[in-house]
Scaffold this motif. Structure first.
Motif, PDB file in Angstrom:
ATOM      1  N   MET A 226       8.995   3.546   0.012  1.00 53.54           N
ATOM      2  CA  MET A 226       8.748   2.198   0.806  1.00 53.54           C
ATOM      3  C   MET A 226       7.613   1.455   0.591  1.00 53.54           C
ATOM      4  SD  MET A 226      12.018   2.364   1.965  1.00 53.54           S
ATOM      5  CE  MET A 226      11.801   1.134   3.473  1.00 53.54           C
ATOM      6  N   TYR A 227       7.733   0.161   0.704  1.00 53.36           N
ATOM      7  CA  TYR A 227       6.343  -0.673   0.575  1.00 53.36           C
ATOM      8  C   TYR A 227       6.311  -1.694   1.750  1.00 53.36           C
ATOM      9  CZ  TYR A 227       7.225   1.577  -4.006  1.00 53.36           C
ATOM     10  OH  TYR A 227       7.427   2.562  -5.117  1.00 53.36           O
ATOM     11  N   ALA A 228       5.077  -2.135   1.846  1.00 50.31           N
ATOM     12  CA  ALA A 228       4.720  -3.237   2.544  1.00 50.31           C
ATOM     13  C   ALA A 228       3.729  -4.145   2.279  1.00 50.31           C
ATOM     14  CB  ALA A 228       4.309  -2.727   3.999  1.00 50.31           C
ATOM     15  N   ILE A 229       3.693  -5.334   2.361  1.00 52.27           N
ATOM     16  CA  ILE A 229       2.691  -6.258   1.997  1.00 52.27           C
ATOM     17  C   ILE A 229       1.635  -6.569   3.258  1.00 52.27           C
ATOM     18  CG2 ILE A 229       1.993  -8.546   1.378  1.00 52.27           C
ATOM     19  CD1 ILE A 229       4.726  -8.855  -0.034  1.00 52.27           C
ATOM     20  N   VAL A 230       0.416  -6.282   3.172  1.00 50.83           N
ATOM     21  CA  VAL A 230      -0.408  -6.532   4.199  1.00 50.83           C
ATOM     22  C   VAL A 230      -1.212  -7.651   3.783  1.00 50.83           C
ATOM     23  CG1 VAL A 230      -2.421  -5.542   5.406  1.00 50.83           C
ATOM     24  CG2 VAL A 230      -0.517  -3.923   4.641  1.00 50.83           C
ATOM     25  N   HIS A 231      -1.303  -8.549   4.803  1.00 50.24           N
ATOM     26  CA  HIS A 231      -2.205  -9.742   4.578  1.00 50.24           C
ATOM     27  C   HIS A 231      -3.008  -9.875   5.782  1.00 50.24           C
ATOM     28  CE1 HIS A 231      -3.044 -13.820   3.305  1.00 50.24           C
ATOM     29  NE2 HIS A 231      -2.522 -14.525   4.411  1.00 50.24           N
ATOM     30  N   LYS A 232      -4.230 -10.038   5.601  1.00 53.97           N
ATOM     31  CA  LYS A 232      -5.269 -10.391   6.677  1.00 53.97           C
ATOM     32  C   LYS A 232      -4.920  -9.263   7.856  1.00 53.97           C
ATOM     33  CE  LYS A 232      -5.939 -15.466   5.919  1.00 53.97           C
ATOM     34  NZ  LYS A 232      -6.023 -16.565   6.491  1.00 53.97           N
ATOM     35  N   ASN A 233      -4.839  -8.169   7.334  1.00 57.05           N
ATOM     36  CA  ASN A 233      -4.912  -6.866   8.144  1.00 57.05           C
ATOM     37  C   ASN A 233      -3.558  -6.797   9.148  1.00 57.05           C
ATOM     38  OD1 ASN A 233      -6.070  -4.189   8.505  1.00 57.05           O
ATOM     39  ND2 ASN A 233      -6.939  -4.926  10.531  1.00 57.05           N
ATOM     40  N   ARG A 234      -2.470  -7.407   8.551  1.00 56.14           N
ATOM     41  CA  ARG A 234      -1.373  -7.246   9.417  1.00 56.14           C
ATOM     42  C   ARG A 234      -0.068  -7.143   8.386  1.00 56.14           C
ATOM     43  NH1 ARG A 234       1.933 -11.954  10.423  1.00 56.14           N
ATOM     44  NH2 ARG A 234       0.922 -13.813   9.431  1.00 56.14           N
ATOM     45  N   VAL A 235       0.849  -6.428   8.679  1.00 54.62           N
ATOM     46  CA  VAL A 235       1.957  -6.255   7.666  1.00 54.62           C
ATOM     47  C   VAL A 235       3.000  -7.469   7.884  1.00 54.62           C
ATOM     48  CG1 VAL A 235       4.146  -5.035   7.102  1.00 54.62           C
ATOM     49  CG2 VAL A 235       2.161  -3.611   7.831  1.00 54.62           C
ATOM     50  N   ILE A 236       3.044  -8.123   6.659  1.00 50.59           N
ATOM     51  CA  ILE A 236       3.981  -9.257   6.572  1.00 50.59           C
ATOM     52  C   ILE A 236       5.298  -9.193   6.204  1.00 50.59           C
ATOM     53  CG2 ILE A 236       1.957 -11.000   6.970  1.00 50.59           C
ATOM     54  CD1 ILE A 236       2.385 -11.323   3.547  1.00 50.59           C
ATOM     55  N   VAL A 237       5.421  -7.992   5.450  1.00 49.63           N
ATOM     56  CA  VAL A 237       6.518  -7.771   4.790  1.00 49.63           C
ATOM     57  C   VAL A 237       6.849  -6.382   4.573  1.00 49.63           C
ATOM     58  CG1 VAL A 237       8.175  -7.648   2.645  1.00 49.63           C
ATOM     59  CG2 VAL A 237       6.910  -9.647   3.187  1.00 49.63           C
ATOM     60  N   GLY A 238       8.069  -5.624   4.834  1.00 44.64           N
ATOM     61  CA  GLY A 238       8.306  -4.160   4.910  1.00 44.64           C
ATOM     62  C   GLY A 238       8.625  -3.388   6.062  1.00 44.64           C
ATOM     63  N   PRO A 239       8.714  -2.378   6.365  1.00 42.70           N
ATOM     64  CA  PRO A 239       8.810  -1.500   4.914  1.00 42.70           C
ATOM     65  C   PRO A 239      10.055  -1.732   4.442  1.00 42.70           C
ATOM     66  CG  PRO A 239       9.031  -0.183   7.076  1.00 42.70           C
ATOM     67  CD  PRO A 239       8.517  -1.397   7.526  1.00 42.70           C
ATOM     68  N   MET A 240      10.109  -1.600   2.952  1.00 45.67           N
ATOM     69  CA  MET A 240      11.394  -1.823   2.252  1.00 45.67           C
ATOM     70  C   MET A 240      10.944  -1.501   0.715  1.00 45.67           C
ATOM     71  SD  MET A 240      10.887  -6.104   1.609  1.00 45.67           S
ATOM     72  CE  MET A 240      12.368  -6.204   0.560  1.00 45.67           C
ATOM     73  N   GLU A 241      12.382  -1.592  -0.001  1.00 46.80           N
ATOM     74  CA  GLU A 241      12.137  -1.207  -1.468  1.00 46.80           C
ATOM     75  C   GLU A 241      11.292  -2.123  -2.289  1.00 46.80           C
ATOM     76  OE1 GLU A 241      13.160   1.501  -2.678  1.00 46.80           O
ATOM     77  OE2 GLU A 241      14.088   2.225  -0.870  1.00 46.80           O
ATOM     78  N   TRP A 242      10.874  -1.912  -3.219  1.00 44.56           N
ATOM     79  CA  TRP A 242      10.090  -2.843  -4.146  1.00 44.56           C
ATOM     80  C   TRP A 242      11.000  -3.825  -4.840  1.00 44.56           C
ATOM     81  CZ3 TRP A 242       4.799  -2.867  -5.156  1.00 44.56           C
ATOM     82  CH2 TRP A 242       4.342  -3.825  -6.046  1.00 44.56           C
ATOM     83  N   LYS A 243      10.732  -4.998  -4.573  1.00 40.68           N
ATOM     84  CA  LYS A 243      11.446  -6.396  -4.522  1.00 40.68           C
ATOM     85  C   LYS A 243      10.614  -7.517  -5.164  1.00 40.68           C
ATOM     86  CE  LYS A 243      15.607  -5.161  -1.813  1.00 40.68           C
ATOM     87  NZ  LYS A 243      16.433  -5.677  -0.934  1.00 40.68           N
ATOM     88  N   GLN A 244      10.443  -7.641  -6.523  1.00 44.37           N
ATOM     89  CA  GLN A 244       9.678  -8.392  -7.057  1.00 44.37           C
ATOM     90  C   GLN A 244       9.822  -9.998  -6.611  1.00 44.37           C
ATOM     91  OE1 GLN A 244      10.054  -9.438 -11.156  1.00 44.37           O
ATOM     92  NE2 GLN A 244       8.054  -9.586 -11.708  1.00 44.37           N
ATOM     93  N   LYS A 245      10.854 -10.435  -6.789  1.00 47.03           N
ATOM     94  CA  LYS A 245      11.210 -11.884  -6.456  1.00 47.03           C
ATOM     95  C   LYS A 245      11.053 -12.037  -4.964  1.00 47.03           C
ATOM     96  CE  LYS A 245      14.460 -15.525  -7.237  1.00 47.03           C
ATOM     97  NZ  LYS A 245      14.429 -16.111  -5.892  1.00 47.03           N
ATOM     98  N   TYR A 246      11.377 -11.233  -4.058  1.00 46.67           N
ATOM     99  CA  TYR A 246      11.441 -11.427  -2.602  1.00 46.67           C
ATOM    100  C   TYR A 246       9.823 -11.268  -2.312  1.00 46.67           C
ATOM    101  CZ  TYR A 246      12.017 -10.886   2.293  1.00 46.67           C
ATOM    102  OH  TYR A 246      12.023 -10.844   3.560  1.00 46.67           O
ATOM    103  N   PHE A 247       9.078 -10.445  -2.765  1.00 52.78           N
ATOM    104  CA  PHE A 247       7.584 -10.437  -2.531  1.00 52.78           C
ATOM    105  C   PHE A 247       6.977 -11.738  -2.966  1.00 52.78           C
ATOM    106  CE2 PHE A 247       7.317  -5.472  -2.611  1.00 52.78           C
ATOM    107  CZ  PHE A 247       8.065  -5.269  -1.561  1.00 52.78           C
ATOM    108  N   THR A 248       7.333 -12.204  -4.101  1.00 55.81           N
ATOM    109  CA  THR A 248       6.700 -13.243  -4.535  1.00 55.81           C
ATOM    110  C   THR A 248       7.064 -14.563  -3.841  1.00 55.81           C
ATOM    111  OG1 THR A 248       6.863 -12.360  -6.918  1.00 55.81           O
ATOM    112  CG2 THR A 248       6.724 -14.845  -6.684  1.00 55.81           C
ATOM    113  N   ASP A 249       8.302 -14.700  -3.468  1.00 58.16           N
ATOM    114  CA  ASP A 249       8.718 -15.771  -2.686  1.00 58.16           C
ATOM    115  C   ASP A 249       8.218 -15.804  -1.081  1.00 58.16           C
ATOM    116  OD1 ASP A 249      10.495 -16.550  -4.845  1.00 58.16           O
ATOM    117  OD2 ASP A 249      12.158 -15.923  -3.919  1.00 58.16           O
TER     118      ASP A 249
END
Length: 207
Positions: free
Chosen positions: A1-24
């Motif tokens: 499972m993965y999460a995107i952390v932006h400015k010390n907060r989680v903005i996406v996740g936890p979820m499977e790796w999804k390149q397009k979704y993360f990019t969008d």
């Protein structure tokens, strides 16, 4: 499972790796242009910029009774390069928990309803199909029989030549059997409706 952390907060996740979704998400919601690989890199976190990274996630989910409890969270621990998602256990509102039990009761009643039964015809034990389709076949035939008719009927165990009276006894046995299943469900629903706590619900024996 993965999460995107932006400015010390989680903005996406936890979820499977999804390149397009993360990019969008990064582009549309945060105006961040990111060159995210199609598969998760072997080495994480994956650094996007000084404020943004993709991290592994470890989820701490206590065991719960899904009929009466739910996971509340996640509560994030961002103190290391591996994001920790902690969950608390909360009680489902009692009226929702009751509904969960009603659904189980209805499913169990249906299993009882269609499980079939054994009857004795001409000193022979035979199996009777109590599915809704199976019961319809018996009833439709009974409605077309004359009092003096004798018909050949194939049961799972054997062929029998049965009278209208014998067919009536089969239909009644199936009807009584089905009624017993519905009576059981009503009794269970009374117990469910009377339950005021999750422990009282758990004490109801349905299976």
């Amino acid at each position: 499972m993965y999460a995107i952390v932006h400015k010390n907060r989680v903005i996406v996740g936890p979820m499977e790796w999804k390149q397009k979704y993360f990019t969008d998400v990064l582009k549309i919601r945060h105006r961040i242009e990111a060159n995210i690989p199609g598969a998760a890199p072997e080495i994480l976190p994956y650094i996007i910029d000084t404020d943004t990274k993709i991290c592994n996630v470890i989820e701490n989910k206590p065991d719960i009774d899904f009929m009466t409890e739910y996971h509340y969270g996640p509560l994030w621990d961002l103190s290391s390069d591996i994001v920790i998602a902690n969950y608390d256990v909360k009680d489902i509102e009692i009226h929702d928990a009751r509904n969960n039990y009603r659904i189980i009761a209805a499913n169990e009643r249906y299993k009882k309803e269609v499980s079939g039964l054994k009857v004795i015809i001409q000193n022979t034990e035979v199996s009777i199909d109590t599915s809704r389709e199976g019961r319809t076949i018996f009833i439709q035939k009974l409605l077309t029989m004359q009092d003096s008719d004798i018909i050949n009927w194939k049961f799972p165990e054997t062929w029998l030549s049965i009278s209208k009276t014998e067919l009536q006894s089969i239909v009644k046995a199936a009807s009584d059997y089905i009624q017993t299943a519905f009576d059981w469900e009503k009794t269970i629903n009374i117990l469910i409706n009377n339950a005021q706590t999750k422990q009282q619900l758990k004490e109801i024996q349905m299976v």
